[in-house]
Design an enzyme around this catalytic site. Structure first.
Site, short mmCIF file in Angstrom:
data_model
loop_
_atom_site.label_atom_id
_atom_site.label_comp_id
_atom_site.label_asym_id
_atom_site.label_seq_id
_atom_site.Cartn_x
_atom_site.Cartn_y
_atom_site.Cartn_z
N ASP A 36 0.86 -1.19 0.00
CA ASP A 36 0.00 0.00 0.00
C ASP A 36 0.90 1.24 0.00
OD1 ASP A 36 1.13 -0.15 2.46
OD2 ASP A 36 -0.74 0.11 3.58
N CYS A 44 -5.81 -29.70 8.83
CA CYS A 44 -7.06 -30.46 8.91
C CYS A 44 -6.97 -31.84 8.28
CB CYS A 44 -8.18 -29.68 8.23
SG CYS A 44 -8.56 -28.12 9.04
N GLY A 73 -10.95 3.54 -0.33
CA GLY A 73 -11.80 4.31 0.58
C GLY A 73 -12.99 3.52 1.11
N GLN A 86 -11.31 7.01 -5.80
CA GLN A 86 -11.93 7.54 -4.59
C GLN A 86 -13.30 8.09 -4.94
OE1 GLN A 86 -11.10 7.31 -1.51
NE2 GLN A 86 -9.05 6.39 -1.73
N CYS A 131 -11.64 -30.06 4.98
CA CYS A 131 -10.65 -29.06 4.56
C CYS A 131 -9.38 -29.77 4.11
CB CYS A 131 -10.35 -28.10 5.70
SG CYS A 131 -9.00 -26.94 5.34
N HIS A 186 -4.60 -22.61 8.59
CA HIS A 186 -5.91 -23.03 8.13
C HIS A 186 -6.66 -21.85 7.50
CE1 HIS A 186 -9.97 -24.64 7.93
NE2 HIS A 186 -10.34 -23.50 8.49
N ASP A 208 -7.69 -7.94 -0.16
CA ASP A 208 -6.72 -8.19 0.92
C ASP A 208 -7.40 -7.85 2.23
OD1 ASP A 208 -6.45 -5.12 0.54
OD2 ASP A 208 -5.40 -5.55 2.41
N GLY A 225 1.03 3.59 2.31
CA GLY A 225 1.38 4.08 3.64
C GLY A 225 0.49 5.20 4.12
N GLY A 226 -0.21 5.83 3.20
CA GLY A 226 -1.03 6.99 3.57
C GLY A 226 -2.17 6.64 4.48
N PHE A 227 -2.85 5.52 4.16
CA PHE A 227 -4.00 5.12 4.96
C PHE A 227 -3.60 4.90 6.41
CE2 PHE A 227 -6.45 1.55 6.74
CZ PHE A 227 -7.69 2.16 6.81
N CYS A 283 -6.31 -28.44 4.06
CA CYS A 283 -5.07 -27.83 4.55
C CYS A 283 -4.27 -28.86 5.35
CB CYS A 283 -5.34 -26.57 5.36
SG CYS A 283 -5.74 -26.82 7.11
ZN LIG Z 1 -7.98 -26.59 7.41
#
Ligand SMILES: [Zn+2]
Ligand SMILES: [Zn+2]
Lengths: 415, 466
Positions: free
Chosen positions: A107, A325, A232, A205, A320, A357, A282, A109-111, A322
């Protein structure tokens, strides 16, 4: 003998990415695409985990890679503080610093300046704030934000924008911020030293004012950046207002560029925003919430610090894939909810397990979304997703999601 | 069928002494091999767990980034609500009786699991919670509790680790008066006999049971004579090893117990301590310094076979907090091939510590355990060569006596690391932040100071006054 090529009359703006639109949903505005960045291909729609300070909540870059992640975030504000620009220059950027072979987005950095440092004000020059130490006035300019991101070496960098809360009642201020963000984009483009290796994204914006958003889209699109962010948002506005802004913007944006909605990460928000035509997201939430013992699943969020899980010997999420799991006989660890309960809040490993996970869940969700779009069954996917999440109780479906999806041709309450 | 040659063991050759020293007390080489587990060449060490895992090392990293052969797990980490409430892990063991402890903590099949009642090193109980004839004081996540000897025996047999350390009446941090020793000896004999009886029942039902290592009192054998007589006599066939809590016990260990593997639980704080333990014949060592060093931000850096003595007395580790590492792209320790040293560098470690990122401790654990792996490999080679005493002497002269002092702050202290003697005690390490934690800040970011802000804003000039 090779002859000299005549100069291209309209040389394309330098870009360090290619974007291939692979499929569009025939009902909603959802898209599936392939984005090729300097550190490899990523499949869109995508969720990008946030490794704020060049580290993702205790996971090694290898573990992050193993979840299938090819693009993560670092925060310019934090890396600017630690380790600082000098160190970043000396070690050769953030990829080198954290040993990350995938892509990085930063990003501006401003936010974070505005949200973390009290009394920050914005002038035409940049974001002005008082040093938290001696209250002397300091300033972050578009040029310096880009310089920091050039030092970080991220594959996607963001323009400095004039961020104000979408809930601000001051229309004149919103208009000023929108116009200023366009002017700052020009300064960012001019200051950007590495357009052939780092992709600068503009940020639309305009608060919740749809006309202003449209005007901003026209201005920003004209500047032809490699990708476009809708900024925004996710600042506490009503969800239906959020959806209207996203949908209004995606209608104005060129089909051939990636669209990034900043700060969005709740699974419901993701599935709806994709239907509205957004590609990239994100959020710190999935990893931050892991520290508090929360597991993100298709059935909602489970707080594994609750005593009811102390003797629950099922995996974190049944089915799942992963590492956490998956049962042992399928190459996983076969960790139980009871074990997570046993370590959550007592050992860092409890948080690491849930972070893995949760990141896997978010990436897996985007993968399922993408597959559904490629097979042109995204409306069915949406219905099934809400059905599972609310255990079939349609009366519990949020109105904003029903409304937003109706606008793009999906009636969640039907069928 | 598993054979010793493919690294898996059969039941008969659990402990094979390969080389022993001429005097009774001396370094020795052996192989500890338990059914289904990776055979462990000794001397070696055990990874020390907290709540079932080595701190900061998730099980996938344990499997893929580390080479730890065995771990020690404390039952007290799992039984905070007992006996009022049956601990989850015991319910789990009843539902899934195949290798339940290993399944619950999700560690690999090849890893040797050793279970004892108390952590290593344990948190000493306040005087008010002392051991009794039928129980020991334990420290759990919700405070000091008592653990009955009969419950201990039953629980550990249910969990089926590879090795169980018999309950010991060990008065951690306190000296034993001769009267107290007498009492302890009586208890040890009773507890051991009861444990053996309960194991016989388990064996009758199950056909198998784990290996029982008898806990020795932290005094000489002469001082616990009746207990030793029990071990050399009627209990001899029921025990498979010894747990040693003080090196004094080895000084007069009877010959008839010498073929048993010895696990050392005396608190070794430096590699010098480890070498002393090896020199006196400890086979498997509990080594608390690994996690302690990692949490202090120290990358261990010592080597028994290091030839380079040119630079004077060497430090035992490197303080990764020092800002001098900020742009150093070199490995944590020269020549180390661990994940932290090959995929990352000092600059990242320094950044992670400085930014209070949890990954710092993960990488330090990976590295420090790798250093310990190599240290023990060198110890074994040294014994094989017959040069151990000389090598240990060179090591003692070459290295600083202590680890470097900690300069930065470690992770938040956890309950087992301090004792709350006074009600209403303030938090052990106060939050280092407050005013500026909002929205996207990581949970550990503090108020940036002037230098940090100046670093961030770099070229930024003071704002013009309009
Ligand atoms: Zn998982
Ligand atoms: Zn290393």
């Amino acid at each position: 003998m090779p002859s000299a090529q005549p100069p291209d009359p309209m040389p394309p703006k330098p870009s360090a990415l290619t974007f291939n639109l692979l499929a569009r949903c025939s009902t909603t505005k959802a898209r599936a695409s392939l984005l090729t960045l300097p550190h490899g291909e990523v499949k869109l729609p995508i969720f990008m985990p946030v490794a704020t300070q060049a580290s993702l909540k205790g996971l090694t870059p290898k573990q992050l890679e193993d979840t299938g992640c090819g693009l993560c975030l670092n925060n310019t504000y934090h890396l600017g503080l630690k380790p600082g620009q000098k160190v970043l220059d000396a070690v050769g950027g953030a990829h080198k610093l954290q040993g990350w072979k995938g892509n990085i987005l930063t990003d501006s950095g401003g936010f974070q300046m505005v949200s973390l440092l009290h009394l920050a004000t914005v002038t035409e020059a940049g974001v002005e704030f008082l040093s938290p130490h001696d209250k002397s006035p300091m300033l972050l300019t578009p040029e310096h934000s880009i310089s920091l991101q050039n030092s970080i070496g991220s594959d996607i960098i963001m323009q400095l924008d004039d961020v104000i809360a979408t809930t601000s009642p001051d229309n004149a201020r919103i208009k000023e911020a929108t116009d200023r963000s366009v002017r700052w984009l020009d300064r960012c483009i001019a200051a950007h030293k590495n357009p052939e290796s780092q992709n600068l994204f503009c940020i639309i914006q305009g608060g919740l004012d749809l006309d202003l958003r449209r005007q901003c889209c026209i201005e920003m699109v004209a500047r032809d950046t490699p990708g476009i962010a809708i900024g925004g948002l996710s600042g506490g506005e009503a969800k239906d207002a959020y959806c209207k802004v996203v949908s209004t913007c995606t209608d104005m944006l060129p089909a051939g560029k990636p669209r990034y909605v900043m700060g969005v990460g709740y699974p419901e928000d993701l599935v709806v925003s994709v239907a509205l035509g957004a590609d990239m997201f994100d959020c710190v939430w999935p990893t931050r919430t892991a520290r508090f013992g929360n597991a993100v699943t298709d059935f909602g969020v489970l707080n594994l610090r609750h005593a009811s899980y102390a003797e629950d010997f099922r995996p974190v999420e049944e089915g799942c894939g992963c590492k956490i799991c998956l049962p042992k006989d399928k190459g996983g660890l076969g960790v139980t909810r009871a074990f997570v309960y046993h370590t959550a809040a007592k050992e860092t490993v409890g948080a690491h397990l849930l972070s893995m996970h949760n990141v896997f869940y978010q990436l897996g969700l985007m993968g399922r979304i993408r597959q559904a779009i490629l097979e042109d069954r995204y409306p069915e996917f949406l219905k099934a997703y809400f059905q599972k999440l609310y255990a079939g109780e349609k009366s519990k479906y949020p109105d904003w999601a029903i409304g937003a999806l109706k606008e793009v041709g999906v009636d969640l309450l039907q069928g | 069928m598993a054979t010793p040659s493919d690294g898996k063991a059969t039941d008969d050759d659990m402990f094979k002494i390969i080389k022993t020293s001429t005097n009774a007390l001396g370094p020795r080489r052996a192989r500890l091999a338990l059914p289904g587990r990776r055979a462990i060449e000794t001397p070696h060490y055990l990874g020390l767990t907290s709540r079932g895992i080595i701190p900061h090392v998730s099980q996938d990293n344990f499997e893929s980034l580390m080479d730890v052969s065995g771990v020690y797990i404390a039952l007290e980490d799992f039984i905070e609500r007992a006996p009022q409430k049956v601990p989850a892990i015991l319910k789990f063991a009843r539902q899934r009786p195949v290798d339940p402890l290993r399944r619950f903590v999700a560690l690999p099949d090849e890893t040797l699991l050793v279970v004892g009642a108390r952590r290593t090193p344990p948190l000493a109980a306040p005087a008010a919670n002392s051991n009794t004839n039928t129980s020991v004081a334990i420290s759990t996540a919700i405070g000091f509790k008592t653990l009955k000897a009969e419950d201990y025996a039953e629980d550990v047999e249910l969990l089926k680790p590879d090795v169980v350390i018999g309950l010991g009446d060990i008065p951690y941090e306190r000296a034993l008066s001769s009267k107290r020793i007498e009492k302890a000896v009586d208890r040890q004999i009773q507890w051991l006999k009861d444990h053996v009886t309960s194991r016989q029942q388990v064996e009758a039902e199950d056909g198998t049971s784990c290996k029982l290592f008898a806990a020795l009192l932290p005094v000489s054998c002469a001082n616990q004579q009746y207990y030793i007589e029990c071990l050399t006599g009627e209990a001899r066939d029921d025990i498979h090893g010894l747990a040693v809590y003080d090196l004094e016990t080895l000084s007069d260990l009877p010959e008839s117990l010498s073929d048993l593997p010895r696990m050392g639980f005396n608190d070794s704080k430096t590699p010098h301590d480890i070498l002393r333990n090896v020199a006196l014949g400890i086979d498997v060592h509990a080594v608390p310094i690994l996690t302690i060093a990692s949490e202090a931000g120290i990358a261990l850096d010592f080597d028994l076979s290091r030839q380079d003595r040119s630079s004077g007395i060497l430090p035992l580790g490197i303080d990764m907090w020092l800002t001098g590492h900020a742009t150093d792209l070199g490995p944590l320790a020269k020549g180390c091939t661990c994940y932290a040293c090959t995929d990352h560098h000092r600059a990242y470690l320094q950044h992670l510590l400085n930014a209070k990122e949890m990954l710092a401790w993960v990488l330090l654990q990976v590295h420090n355990h790798a250093v310990m792996d190599r240290f023990f490999a060198a110890i074994r080679q040294s014994i094989d060569r017959g040069t151990f005493d000389a090598d240990a002497e060179v090591f003692a002269r070459a290295y600083e006596p202590q680890l470097p002092a900690q300069t930065g702050s470690g992770p938040r202290l956890r309950g087992y690391q301090y004792r709350s003697d006074h009600a209403g005690e303030t938090k052990k390490n106060p939050k280092a932040y407050d005013a500026f934690t909002k929205l996207d800040t990581p949970d550990t970011v503090g108020t940036p100071d002037e230098a940090e802000v100046a670093a961030l804003t770099g070229s930024i000039r003071p704002a013009e006054v309009k």
